[in-house]
Design a protein around this motif. Structure first.
Motif, PDB file in Angstrom:
ATOM      1  N   ARG A   1     -14.663  -8.511 -14.693  1.00 18.02           N
ATOM      2  CA  ARG A   1     -15.640  -7.737 -15.462  1.00 18.02           C
ATOM      3  C   ARG A   1     -16.285  -6.641 -14.604  1.00 18.02           C
ATOM      4  NH1 ARG A   1     -15.729 -12.752 -17.640  1.00 18.02           N
ATOM      5  NH2 ARG A   1     -15.724 -12.869 -19.896  1.00 18.02           N
ATOM      6  N   ALA A   2     -16.375  -6.865 -13.306  1.00 11.82           N
ATOM      7  CA  ALA A   2     -16.955  -5.848 -12.421  1.00 11.82           C
ATOM      8  C   ALA A   2     -16.095  -4.598 -12.391  1.00 11.82           C
ATOM      9  CB  ALA A   2     -17.098  -6.407 -11.006  1.00 11.82           C
ATOM     10  N   ASP A   3     -14.816  -4.751 -12.665  1.00  7.08           N
ATOM     11  CA  ASP A   3     -13.897  -3.631 -12.577  1.00  7.08           C
ATOM     12  C   ASP A   3     -13.606  -2.970 -13.920  1.00  7.08           C
ATOM     13  OD1 ASP A   3     -13.559  -4.113  -9.851  1.00  7.08           O
ATOM     14  OD2 ASP A   3     -12.045  -5.622 -10.259  1.00  7.08           O
ATOM     15  N   ALA A   4     -13.987  -3.596 -14.991  1.00  7.40           N
ATOM     16  CA  ALA A   4     -13.580  -3.133 -16.315  1.00  7.40           C
ATOM     17  C   ALA A   4     -13.889  -1.651 -16.530  1.00  7.40           C
ATOM     18  CB  ALA A   4     -14.232  -3.982 -17.394  1.00  7.40           C
ATOM     19  N   ARG A   5     -15.034  -1.186 -16.076  1.00  8.68           N
ATOM     20  CA  ARG A   5     -15.403   0.216 -16.281  1.00  8.68           C
ATOM     21  C   ARG A   5     -15.270   1.062 -15.022  1.00  8.68           C
ATOM     22  NH1 ARG A   5     -20.723  -1.194 -17.785  1.00  8.68           N
ATOM     23  NH2 ARG A   5     -20.132  -3.211 -18.459  1.00  8.68           N
ATOM     24  N   ASN A   6     -14.976   0.432 -13.890  1.00  9.11           N
ATOM     25  CA  ASN A   6     -15.000   1.146 -12.626  1.00  9.11           C
ATOM     26  C   ASN A   6     -13.646   1.276 -11.954  1.00  9.11           C
ATOM     27  OD1 ASN A   6     -17.834   1.322 -12.812  1.00  9.11           O
ATOM     28  ND2 ASN A   6     -18.025  -0.741 -12.006  1.00  9.11           N
ATOM     29  N   LEU A   7     -12.582   0.959 -12.649  1.00 11.12           N
ATOM     30  CA  LEU A   7     -11.262   1.022 -12.027  1.00 11.12           C
ATOM     31  C   LEU A   7     -10.880   2.464 -11.727  1.00 11.12           C
ATOM     32  CD1 LEU A   7      -9.262  -1.512 -14.218  1.00 11.12           C
ATOM     33  CD2 LEU A   7     -10.057  -1.832 -11.872  1.00 11.12           C
ATOM     34  N   ILE A   8     -10.300   2.651 -10.547  1.00  3.67           N
ATOM     35  CA  ILE A   8      -9.724   3.953 -10.241  1.00  3.67           C
ATOM     36  C   ILE A   8      -8.246   3.876 -10.609  1.00  3.67           C
ATOM     37  CG2 ILE A   8     -11.418   4.533  -8.470  1.00  3.67           C
ATOM     38  CD1 ILE A   8      -9.456   3.688  -6.354  1.00  3.67           C
ATOM     39  N   ASP A   9      -7.644   5.022 -10.858  1.00 12.11           N
ATOM     40  CA  ASP A   9      -6.247   4.999 -11.284  1.00 12.11           C
ATOM     41  C   ASP A   9      -5.363   4.477 -10.146  1.00 12.11           C
ATOM     42  OD1 ASP A   9      -4.792   7.603 -10.003  1.00 12.11           O
ATOM     43  OD2 ASP A   9      -6.910   7.997 -10.446  1.00 12.11           O
ATOM     44  N   VAL A  10      -4.226   3.927 -10.522  1.00 11.18           N
ATOM     45  CA  VAL A  10      -3.342   3.263  -9.568  1.00 11.18           C
ATOM     46  C   VAL A  10      -2.870   4.222  -8.482  1.00 11.18           C
ATOM     47  CG1 VAL A  10      -1.117   2.089  -9.330  1.00 11.18           C
ATOM     48  CG2 VAL A  10      -2.647   1.485 -11.196  1.00 11.18           C
ATOM     49  N   GLU A  11      -2.552   5.456  -8.835  1.00 16.36           N
ATOM     50  CA  GLU A  11      -2.080   6.412  -7.838  1.00 16.36           C
ATOM     51  C   GLU A  11      -3.146   6.677  -6.773  1.00 16.36           C
ATOM     52  OE1 GLU A  11      -1.853   7.006 -11.215  1.00 16.36           O
ATOM     53  OE2 GLU A  11       0.250   6.381 -11.294  1.00 16.36           O
ATOM     54  N   THR A  12      -4.401   6.838  -7.192  1.00 13.20           N
ATOM     55  CA  THR A  12      -5.495   7.047  -6.247  1.00 13.20           C
ATOM     56  C   THR A  12      -5.702   5.802  -5.396  1.00 13.20           C
ATOM     57  OG1 THR A  12      -6.564   8.602  -7.756  1.00 13.20           O
ATOM     58  CG2 THR A  12      -7.950   7.624  -6.043  1.00 13.20           C
ATOM     59  N   ALA A  13      -5.631   4.629  -6.027  1.00 12.54           N
ATOM     60  CA  ALA A  13      -5.794   3.378  -5.286  1.00 12.54           C
ATOM     61  C   ALA A  13      -4.699   3.227  -4.239  1.00 12.54           C
ATOM     62  CB  ALA A  13      -5.782   2.192  -6.253  1.00 12.54           C
ATOM     63  N   LEU A  14      -3.461   3.512  -4.620  1.00 15.40           N
ATOM     64  CA  LEU A  14      -2.361   3.422  -3.660  1.00 15.40           C
ATOM     65  C   LEU A  14      -2.528   4.434  -2.527  1.00 15.40           C
ATOM     66  CD1 LEU A  14       0.661   2.923  -6.074  1.00 15.40           C
ATOM     67  CD2 LEU A  14      -0.236   1.265  -4.414  1.00 15.40           C
ATOM     68  N   ALA A  15      -2.966   5.630  -2.857  1.00 13.15           N
ATOM     69  CA  ALA A  15      -3.168   6.658  -1.830  1.00 13.15           C
ATOM     70  C   ALA A  15      -4.244   6.221  -0.834  1.00 13.15           C
ATOM     71  CB  ALA A  15      -3.535   7.990  -2.472  1.00 13.15           C
ATOM     72  N   ARG A  16      -5.343   5.644  -1.332  1.00 13.15           N
ATOM     73  CA  ARG A  16      -6.404   5.162  -0.435  1.00 13.15           C
ATOM     74  C   ARG A  16      -5.901   4.027   0.459  1.00 13.15           C
ATOM     75  NH1 ARG A  16     -11.936   4.602  -3.984  1.00 13.15           N
ATOM     76  NH2 ARG A  16     -12.082   6.795  -4.570  1.00 13.15           N
ATOM     77  N   LEU A  17      -5.182   3.085  -0.145  1.00 15.04           N
ATOM     78  CA  LEU A  17      -4.669   1.956   0.626  1.00 15.04           C
ATOM     79  C   LEU A  17      -3.686   2.445   1.684  1.00 15.04           C
ATOM     80  CD1 LEU A  17      -4.584  -1.127   1.022  1.00 15.04           C
ATOM     81  CD2 LEU A  17      -2.736  -1.182  -0.653  1.00 15.04           C
ATOM     82  N   ASN A  18      -2.791   3.319   1.302  1.00 17.29           N
ATOM     83  CA  ASN A  18      -1.797   3.823   2.252  1.00 17.29           C
ATOM     84  C   ASN A  18      -2.429   4.703   3.330  1.00 17.29           C
ATOM     85  OD1 ASN A  18       0.373   2.440   1.168  1.00 17.29           O
ATOM     86  ND2 ASN A  18       0.750   4.036  -0.352  1.00 17.29           N
ATOM     87  N   ALA A  19      -3.482   5.434   2.994  1.00 13.46           N
ATOM     88  CA  ALA A  19      -4.186   6.224   4.010  1.00 13.46           C
ATOM     89  C   ALA A  19      -4.824   5.302   5.046  1.00 13.46           C
ATOM     90  CB  ALA A  19      -5.234   7.120   3.358  1.00 13.46           C
ATOM     91  N   ALA A  20      -5.410   4.212   4.591  1.00 18.15           N
ATOM     92  CA  ALA A  20      -5.994   3.244   5.528  1.00 18.15           C
ATOM     93  C   ALA A  20      -4.909   2.591   6.374  1.00 18.15           C
ATOM     94  CB  ALA A  20      -6.792   2.187   4.768  1.00 18.15           C
ATOM     95  N   ALA A  21      -3.732   2.399   5.784  1.00 16.78           N
ATOM     96  CA  ALA A  21      -2.614   1.773   6.498  1.00 16.78           C
ATOM     97  C   ALA A  21      -1.957   2.738   7.488  1.00 16.78           C
ATOM     98  CB  ALA A  21      -1.574   1.262   5.506  1.00 16.78           C
ATOM     99  N   ALA A  22      -2.355   3.991   7.477  1.00 15.62           N
ATOM    100  CA  ALA A  22      -1.761   4.961   8.404  1.00 15.62           C
ATOM    101  C   ALA A  22      -1.984   4.570   9.860  1.00 15.62           C
ATOM    102  CB  ALA A  22      -2.326   6.362   8.140  1.00 15.62           C
ATOM    103  N   GLY A  23      -2.964   3.714  10.110  1.00 14.47           N
ATOM    104  CA  GLY A  23      -3.216   3.241  11.465  1.00 14.47           C
ATOM    105  C   GLY A  23      -2.294   2.133  11.907  1.00 14.47           C
ATOM    106  N   LEU A  24      -1.326   1.801  11.076  1.00 15.01           N
ATOM    107  CA  LEU A  24      -0.333   0.786  11.429  1.00 15.01           C
ATOM    108  C   LEU A  24       0.901   1.477  11.981  1.00 15.01           C
ATOM    109  CD1 LEU A  24      -0.531  -1.405   8.190  1.00 15.01           C
ATOM    110  CD2 LEU A  24      -1.613  -1.868  10.387  1.00 15.01           C
ATOM    111  N   GLY A  25       1.489   0.883  12.996  1.00 14.13           N
ATOM    112  CA  GLY A  25       2.729   1.420  13.549  1.00 14.13           C
ATOM    113  C   GLY A  25       3.903   1.039  12.669  1.00 14.13           C
ATOM    114  N   PRO A  26       5.104   1.412  13.070  1.00 18.55           N
ATOM    115  CA  PRO A  26       6.290   1.065  12.273  1.00 18.55           C
ATOM    116  C   PRO A  26       6.502  -0.448  12.270  1.00 18.55           C
ATOM    117  CG  PRO A  26       6.931   2.045  14.365  1.00 18.55           C
ATOM    118  CD  PRO A  26       5.446   2.154  14.283  1.00 18.55           C
ATOM    119  N   PRO A  27       7.074  -0.959  11.200  1.00 11.16           N
ATOM    120  CA  PRO A  27       7.327  -2.405  11.149  1.00 11.16           C
ATOM    121  C   PRO A  27       8.342  -2.821  12.209  1.00 11.16           C
ATOM    122  CG  PRO A  27       8.326  -1.296   9.272  1.00 11.16           C
ATOM    123  CD  PRO A  27       7.565  -0.262  10.032  1.00 11.16           C
TER     124      PRO A  27
END
Length: 190
Positions: free
Chosen positions: A77-103
């Motif tokens: 219910r906390a997210d019902a009105r506050n969800l960001i679109d999936v593309e933006t969410a993925l971009a934020r997550l992947n930007a934060a993951a930029a500090g990870l080296g190659p697998p």
């Protein structure tokens, strides 16, 4: 470290406050400092307003991706009105993951092979965000995501991992609250 522990810990910093509203454990720098101190896997990054904003933006992305993962069920219910679109969410997550080296693949003798990611970020703040991103990525791409649920109890805003097929709520008190609400509604309509 179980990756779902850190991911659920992050999204659970938004919770029901007990009075009908929601509480955000990360709404202040002091709240962030307390949460960081309680999470030993995150290392030592000083809590600042900039870091608090970056962590809460990452949390919003992870909560949006959790909402997608629980479909076709309703999100928290906390997210019902506050969800960001999936593309933006993925971009934020992947930007934060930029500090990870190659697998990297590790395969110790007499053990199963395992994927490792090295944190290559240079600042403590970027390492913290990369650690959170790695945990979320591993969880969302792993087998435990199939057990992810949003608690449907009145006033609850938590996500949880379903341990049993009959488990419907994040904790017994939410089940009790849901039963009381149904009982009240039945007798009110009678």
């Amino acid at each position: 470290m179980r990756h779902w522990n850190l991911s659920l810990s992050l999204v659970s910093t938004i919770r029901h406050d007990g009075d009908g509203g929601m509480a955000d454990d990360l709404d202040t720098v002091e709240g962030l400092a307390g949460w960081l101190a309680a999470e030993p896997d995150l290392g030592a990054a000083p809590a600042t307003e900039d870091l608090r904003l970056r962590v809460t933006q990452l949390r919003a992305a992870v909560r949006s991706l959790f909402a997608r993962a629980v479909r076709p069920a309703e999100p928290s219910r906390a997210d019902a009105r506050n969800l960001i679109d999936v593309e933006t969410a993925l971009a934020r997550l992947n930007a934060a993951a930029a500090g990870l080296g190659p697998p990297m693949l590790q395969w110790p003798p007499d053990e199963a092979p395992r994927l490792t990611l090295q944190i290559t970020a240079t600042t403590a703040e970027d390492r913290l965000l990369a650690t959170l991103a790695e945990a979320a990525i591993r969880f969302l791409a792993g087998p435990d995501v199939a057990r992810l649920r949003a608690c449907p109890a009145p006033r609850c805003v938590r996500y949880f991992l379903q341990d049993d097929p009959r488990q419907a709520w994040c904790k017994p008190s939410c089940g009790n609250r849901a039963r009381v609400a149904r009982h009240y509604q039945r007798h009110r309509n009678a």
